[in-house]
Design an enzyme around this catalytic site. Sequence first.
Site, PDB file in Angstrom:
ATOM      1  N   GLY A  10       0.815  -1.217   0.000  1.00 28.79           N
ATOM      2  CA  GLY A  10       0.000   0.000   0.000  1.00 28.79           C
ATOM      3  C   GLY A  10       0.844   1.259   0.000  1.00 28.79           C
ATOM      4  O   GLY A  10       2.076   1.210   0.008  1.00 28.79           O
ATOM      5  N   ALA A  78      -5.365  -2.630   5.376  1.00 29.68           N
ATOM      6  CA  ALA A  78      -6.763  -2.274   5.651  1.00 29.68           C
ATOM      7  C   ALA A  78      -7.509  -2.214   4.335  1.00 29.68           C
ATOM      8  O   ALA A  78      -6.898  -1.999   3.276  1.00 29.68           O
ATOM      9  CB  ALA A  78      -6.847  -0.911   6.346  1.00 29.68           C
ATOM     10  N   TRP A  79      -8.826  -2.410   4.417  1.00 27.30           N
ATOM     11  CA  TRP A  79      -9.662  -2.125   3.249  1.00 27.30           C
ATOM     12  C   TRP A  79     -10.019  -0.653   3.351  1.00 27.30           C
ATOM     13  O   TRP A  79     -10.803  -0.254   4.231  1.00 27.30           O
ATOM     14  CB  TRP A  79     -10.902  -3.005   3.232  1.00 27.30           C
ATOM     15  CG  TRP A  79     -11.646  -2.896   1.918  1.00 27.30           C
ATOM     16  CD1 TRP A  79     -11.114  -2.624   0.688  1.00 27.30           C
ATOM     17  CD2 TRP A  79     -13.049  -3.058   1.718  1.00 27.30           C
ATOM     18  NE1 TRP A  79     -12.101  -2.600  -0.275  1.00 27.30           N
ATOM     19  CE2 TRP A  79     -13.294  -2.869   0.324  1.00 27.30           C
ATOM     20  CE3 TRP A  79     -14.113  -3.358   2.557  1.00 27.30           C
ATOM     21  CZ2 TRP A  79     -14.569  -2.962  -0.220  1.00 27.30           C
ATOM     22  CZ3 TRP A  79     -15.386  -3.445   2.000  1.00 27.30           C
ATOM     23  CH2 TRP A  79     -15.608  -3.257   0.626  1.00 27.30           C
ATOM     24  N   THR A  80      -9.409   0.173   2.499  1.00 28.23           N
ATOM     25  CA  THR A  80      -9.467   1.634   2.663  1.00 28.23           C
ATOM     26  C   THR A  80     -10.448   2.300   1.689  1.00 28.23           C
ATOM     27  O   THR A  80     -10.503   3.535   1.642  1.00 28.23           O
ATOM     28  CB  THR A  80      -8.067   2.252   2.462  1.00 28.23           C
ATOM     29  OG1 THR A  80      -7.591   1.891   1.157  1.00 28.23           O
ATOM     30  CG2 THR A  80      -7.090   1.774   3.510  1.00 28.23           C
ATOM     31  N   THR A 119      -7.479   5.969  11.796  1.00 28.82           N
ATOM     32  CA  THR A 119      -7.916   7.043  10.906  1.00 28.82           C
ATOM     33  C   THR A 119      -8.639   8.174  11.622  1.00 28.82           C
ATOM     34  O   THR A 119      -9.260   7.959  12.671  1.00 28.82           O
ATOM     35  CB  THR A 119      -8.849   6.433   9.831  1.00 28.82           C
ATOM     36  OG1 THR A 119      -9.464   7.480   9.082  1.00 28.82           O
ATOM     37  CG2 THR A 119      -9.974   5.607  10.446  1.00 28.82           C
ATOM     38  N   TYR A 143     -16.540   2.332   7.238  1.00 28.12           N
ATOM     39  CA  TYR A 143     -15.069   2.298   7.273  1.00 28.12           C
ATOM     40  C   TYR A 143     -14.561   2.799   8.623  1.00 28.12           C
ATOM     41  O   TYR A 143     -13.745   2.134   9.272  1.00 28.12           O
ATOM     42  CB  TYR A 143     -14.507   3.159   6.134  1.00 28.12           C
ATOM     43  CG  TYR A 143     -13.023   3.407   6.234  1.00 28.12           C
ATOM     44  CD1 TYR A 143     -12.102   2.400   5.949  1.00 28.12           C
ATOM     45  CD2 TYR A 143     -12.526   4.654   6.628  1.00 28.12           C
ATOM     46  CE1 TYR A 143     -10.730   2.635   6.058  1.00 28.12           C
ATOM     47  CE2 TYR A 143     -11.166   4.894   6.734  1.00 28.12           C
ATOM     48  CZ  TYR A 143     -10.280   3.882   6.452  1.00 28.12           C
ATOM     49  OH  TYR A 143      -8.924   4.105   6.567  1.00 28.12           O
TER      50      TYR A 143
HETATM   51  N1  LIG Z   1      -5.521   6.585   2.833  1.00 28.20           N
HETATM   52  C1  LIG Z   1      -5.884   7.447   3.772  1.00 28.20           C
HETATM   53  O1  LIG Z   1      -6.250   8.591   3.498  1.00 28.20           O
HETATM   54  C2  LIG Z   1      -5.844   7.028   5.223  1.00 28.20           C
HETATM   55  C3  LIG Z   1      -6.281   7.942   6.180  1.00 28.20           C
HETATM   56  C4  LIG Z   1      -6.221   7.571   7.528  1.00 28.20           C
HETATM   57  C5  LIG Z   1      -5.767   6.325   7.896  1.00 28.20           C
HETATM   58  N2  LIG Z   1      -5.373   5.441   6.941  1.00 28.20           N
HETATM   59  C6  LIG Z   1      -4.921   4.121   7.367  1.00 28.20           C
HETATM   60  O2  LIG Z   1      -3.544   4.040   7.085  1.00 28.20           O
HETATM   61  C7  LIG Z   1      -3.207   2.689   6.721  1.00 28.20           C
HETATM   62  C8  LIG Z   1      -2.484   2.704   5.386  1.00 28.20           C
HETATM   63  O3  LIG Z   1      -3.341   3.294   4.418  1.00 28.20           O
HETATM   64  P1  LIG Z   1      -2.886   3.495   2.913  1.00 28.20           P
HETATM   65  O4  LIG Z   1      -3.280   4.867   2.513  1.00 28.20           O
HETATM   66  O5  LIG Z   1      -1.489   3.028   2.719  1.00 28.20           O
HETATM   67  O6  LIG Z   1      -3.912   2.499   2.211  1.00 28.20           O
HETATM   68  P2  LIG Z   1      -3.687   1.534   0.954  1.00 28.20           P
HETATM   69  O7  LIG Z   1      -2.765   2.156  -0.022  1.00 28.20           O
HETATM   70  O8  LIG Z   1      -5.067   1.148   0.521  1.00 28.20           O
HETATM   71  O9  LIG Z   1      -2.940   0.306   1.628  1.00 28.20           O
HETATM   72  C9  LIG Z   1      -3.614  -0.694   2.314  1.00 28.20           C
HETATM   73  C10 LIG Z   1      -3.065  -1.997   1.847  1.00 28.20           C
HETATM   74  O10 LIG Z   1      -3.793  -3.043   2.526  1.00 28.20           O
HETATM   75  C11 LIG Z   1      -4.032  -4.056   1.568  1.00 28.20           C
HETATM   76  N3  LIG Z   1      -5.198  -4.852   1.939  1.00 28.20           N
HETATM   77  C12 LIG Z   1      -6.489  -4.645   1.645  1.00 28.20           C
HETATM   78  N4  LIG Z   1      -7.244  -5.635   2.123  1.00 28.20           N
HETATM   79  C13 LIG Z   1      -6.388  -6.493   2.729  1.00 28.20           C
HETATM   80  C14 LIG Z   1      -6.560  -7.723   3.391  1.00 28.20           C
HETATM   81  N5  LIG Z   1      -7.774  -8.282   3.512  1.00 28.20           N
HETATM   82  N6  LIG Z   1      -5.483  -8.343   3.914  1.00 28.20           N
HETATM   83  C15 LIG Z   1      -4.241  -7.790   3.770  1.00 28.20           C
HETATM   84  N7  LIG Z   1      -4.008  -6.649   3.109  1.00 28.20           N
HETATM   85  C16 LIG Z   1      -5.083  -5.999   2.608  1.00 28.20           C
HETATM   86  C17 LIG Z   1      -4.247  -3.338   0.263  1.00 28.20           C
HETATM   87  O11 LIG Z   1      -3.986  -4.221  -0.814  1.00 28.20           O
HETATM   88  P3  LIG Z   1      -4.888  -4.171  -2.154  1.00 28.20           P
HETATM   89  O12 LIG Z   1      -4.950  -2.731  -2.551  1.00 28.20           O
HETATM   90  O13 LIG Z   1      -4.138  -5.038  -3.076  1.00 28.20           O
HETATM   91  O14 LIG Z   1      -6.221  -4.717  -1.766  1.00 28.20           O
HETATM   92  C18 LIG Z   1      -3.235  -2.205   0.347  1.00 28.20           C
HETATM   93  O15 LIG Z   1      -2.015  -2.559  -0.258  1.00 28.20           O
HETATM   94  C19 LIG Z   1      -4.515   1.916   6.723  1.00 28.20           C
HETATM   95  O16 LIG Z   1      -4.639   1.231   7.930  1.00 28.20           O
HETATM   96  C20 LIG Z   1      -5.585   2.995   6.628  1.00 28.20           C
HETATM   97  O17 LIG Z   1      -6.794   2.587   7.235  1.00 28.20           O
HETATM   98  C21 LIG Z   1      -5.393   5.774   5.609  1.00 28.20           C
END
Ligand SMILES: NC(=O)c1ccc[n+]([C@@H]2O[C@H](COP(=O)([O-])OP(=O)(O)OC[C@H]3O[C@@H](n4cnc5c(N)ncnc54)[C@H](OP(=O)(O)O)[C@@H]3O)[C@@H](O)[C@H]2O)c1
Length: 298
Positions: A10, A78-80, A119, A143
């Site tokens: 991710g 996470a499923w984001t 988050t 979410y």
């Molecule tokens: N993005 C934001 O704005 C944001 C804001 C606040 C907090 N966060 C938190 O920060 C963390 C990192 O976020 P990020 O932005 O890096 O999100 P991301 O790019 O969507 O990365 C999350 C990764 O988790 C993988 N994933 C999804 N379902 C899964 C499963 N069932 N088992 C194992 N891996 C799985 C995804 O793979 P696939 O894509 O291949 O499914 C993706 O590579 C997460 O915990 C998120 O909730 C994100």
Amino acid sequence: MRVLVTGAGGQLGSDLVIALSGAVPPAGRRRALLGPEGGGAGVDVAGLDHTSLAVEDRTAVLEAVLAIRPDVVVHAAAWTAVDACEGDPDRAFAVNALGTRHVAEAARMVDAHVVYLSTDYVFDGFSARPYVEWDEPHPLSVYGGSKLGGERECPPGATIVRTSWVCGASGTNMVKTALRLAKGDGPLRFVDDQYGSPTFTADLAAAVVTLGLDRRPGTYHVTNAGSTTWFGFVRAVLEAAGHDAARVEAISTAELDPPRAAARPANSVLDNSALRLGGLPLLPDWHDGLARLVEVLT
Ligand SMILES: NC(=O)c1ccc[n+]([C@@H]2O[C@H](COP(=O)([O-])OP(=O)(O)OC[C@H]3O[C@@H](n4cnc5c(N)ncnc54)[C@H](OP(=O)(O)O)[C@@H]3O)[C@@H](O)[C@H]2O)c1
């Protein structure tokens, strides 16, 4: 010291792997691991992406953690897909909440410290001021509820890092979307009534590594400094990339057509009070992170 990163494919996970690869454990912990000389110990990083490990599969999580035997697990998977989560709450809770239970159970078996990424969407956004770590969560979306469920699955002493509006070089995010739209001649309309702090994975990953390797217990709000609306953010992206920012129009959330499936907090600015009051370094202003990311992407 060995660190396992879930969700390593991710946005944040990939920068965590990079940050950990160059990291050195804090002196006290290095001594505890290696004796008085300490030095010479880097961090051994095991990054597992979604294809290598699906966290809702309990057996797979236990097997992976028992095979790797990490000292620290940084659980970034996470499923984001915030709007898609509304349509499939079971999947959201299976991945984000139950998946974290599995990580916590496995970590306990090898006495590993857990760092959980959470988050700003755990808050409802009705506050007139930035949220501190001790404010009561009240998510508006599936979410947000599933990520709060994950927080509650964390073992005592875990590090919980709440962040917001994450952008990095890999994956999809608002910076990439804005840069893509700027190349077309279509309308650029973004909401001007949702406030948050854009946060850049290079800065966030460094802070997560510091907190995680130091096994800091408790909840930390970790975002780049400053805040804006999505409208303000997209204007800044266009400006940073040398495009005409005047093309961006401000609309209200009510004017979004079609409306988004998931409700977002109107104010999800996070006061990084635990870092600030604890005398720990704060992240730079978001404009700084944006300038660095735009340079990488363009
Ligand atoms: N993005 C934001 O704005 C944001 C804001 C606040 C907090 N966060 C938190 O920060 C963390 C990192 O976020 P990020 O932005 O890096 O999100 P991301 O790019 O969507 O990365 C999350 C990764 O988790 C993988 N994933 C999804 N379902 C899964 C499963 N069932 N088992 C194992 N891996 C799985 C995804 O793979 P696939 O894509 O291949 O499914 C993706 O590579 C997460 O915990 C998120 O909730 C994100």
